[in-house]
Design an enzyme around this catalytic site. Structure first.
Site, short mmCIF file in Angstrom:
data_model
loop_
_atom_site.label_atom_id
_atom_site.label_comp_id
_atom_site.label_asym_id
_atom_site.label_seq_id
_atom_site.Cartn_x
_atom_site.Cartn_y
_atom_site.Cartn_z
N HIS A 43 -0.21 27.19 -36.09
CA HIS A 43 -1.35 27.79 -35.39
C HIS A 43 -0.83 28.96 -34.56
O HIS A 43 -0.43 28.77 -33.39
CB HIS A 43 -2.02 26.75 -34.50
CG HIS A 43 -3.29 27.20 -33.87
ND1 HIS A 43 -4.32 26.34 -33.56
CD2 HIS A 43 -3.73 28.43 -33.49
CE1 HIS A 43 -5.31 27.01 -33.00
NE2 HIS A 43 -4.97 28.28 -32.94
N GLU A 70 -3.86 27.74 -39.21
CA GLU A 70 -5.10 27.49 -38.48
C GLU A 70 -5.21 28.44 -37.29
O GLU A 70 -4.21 28.93 -36.77
CB GLU A 70 -5.18 26.03 -38.01
CG GLU A 70 -4.05 25.58 -37.12
CD GLU A 70 -4.15 24.11 -36.74
OE1 GLU A 70 -4.75 23.33 -37.51
OE2 GLU A 70 -3.64 23.75 -35.66
N HIS A 190 -5.83 15.63 -35.08
CA HIS A 190 -5.85 15.63 -33.62
C HIS A 190 -5.66 14.21 -33.10
O HIS A 190 -6.49 13.33 -33.29
CB HIS A 190 -7.13 16.22 -33.02
CG HIS A 190 -6.89 16.82 -31.66
ND1 HIS A 190 -6.48 18.11 -31.47
CD2 HIS A 190 -6.97 16.29 -30.42
CE1 HIS A 190 -6.32 18.36 -30.19
NE2 HIS A 190 -6.61 17.26 -29.53
N HIS A 214 1.93 16.88 -32.80
CA HIS A 214 2.43 16.42 -31.51
C HIS A 214 3.04 15.02 -31.59
O HIS A 214 4.20 14.80 -31.19
CB HIS A 214 1.32 16.45 -30.47
CG HIS A 214 1.76 16.07 -29.09
ND1 HIS A 214 2.41 16.96 -28.26
CD2 HIS A 214 1.69 14.91 -28.41
CE1 HIS A 214 2.70 16.36 -27.11
NE2 HIS A 214 2.28 15.11 -27.19
#
Length: 238
Positions: A43, A70, A190, A214
């Site tokens: 991203h 993204e 996410h 993450h």
């Protein structure tokens, strides 16, 4: 089987903390693929807080699996897509100042903005996915826009999973079923991790791809990158 795309933004965050090129983002991408990742996601934000524009061009030369870029579809982002021609572009509605993507597109009220952008990207030969929340009217709006895929924003699922998995997944399963009925491909991302991932793909078996960064990089601090990727691939088996 749902494919695993490894988001390497956090690798770039670590590198940027000290400058230089350690860890080497391109090498990590290559190693992730060698360890079993079926895609690489980045991203490139305008402030280059993690992935830089140069990183994107460097990665184009080495990524051999699916390359997913993204971002918010401004002129800068569209220029990158035009020049890089990734396999997939994932459009997110977040403005430059936000810490991380925190909402999906309003495919009804922003349809006039999104439709020509989606058409423009598809004309480049790039698959388009748009970040959405699990609402039926939003899925219907996505279908009307002609997007190839949606990416379900799974933060609410991940949060609710800790208390009641069945309740947390219900809206996602219903929304995904509607997208599947329309012939729209389904991605998800996410806050997905080793605790909640398997339940997601067992309940919604037609998810094409998950993008995880993450949690995966945090797990790699303890388990190592190769072992962590294998753990996530195992979690994706249904």
């Amino acid at each position: 089987m749902t494919r695993l795309s490894v988001n390497i933004n956090k690798v770039a965050t670590i590198r940027n903390a000290r400058g230089g090129n350690n860890p080497n983002v391109a090498k990590v991408a290559q190693d992730a693929e060698r360890f079993g990742a079926e895609g690489i996601t980045v991203h490139p934000r305008p402030d280059e807080r993690h992935i830089t524009t140069k990183d994107v061009y460097d990665l184009k030369e080495v990524v051999t699996t699916e390359f997913n870029i993204e971002g918010f579809p401004d002129d800068r982002f569209l220029k990158i897509l035009e020049e890089i021609k990734p396999d997939q572009a994932t459009l997110v509605p977040d403005p430059p100042h936000v810490l991380t993507s925190n909402a999906g597109w309003d495919t009804i009220n922003r349809a006039d903005e999104l439709k020509p952008i989606i058409e423009q990207i598809k004309a480049m030969g790039i698959r388009v996915s748009i970040f959405v929340e699990p609402e039926i009217e939003i899925i219907e709006g996505a279908h009307a826009l002609g997007t190839d895929r949606i990416e379900l924003y799974t933060e609410m699922y991940a949060t609710g999973f800790k208390q009641n998995p069945e309740e947390a997944i219900a809206k996602y399963a219903y929304a995904a079923a509607k997208a599947h009925e329309y012939g729209i491909g389904i991605n998800a991302g996410h806050d997905l991790d080793l605790n909640n991932l398997n339940y997601l793909v067992k309940t919604i078996p037609y998810i094409d791809e998950v993008s995880i960064g993450h949690a995966l990089i945090c797990d790699a601090l303890y388990y190592g990158l190769e072992n962590t990727i294998q753990l996530y691939l195992r979690a994706l088996k249904v």
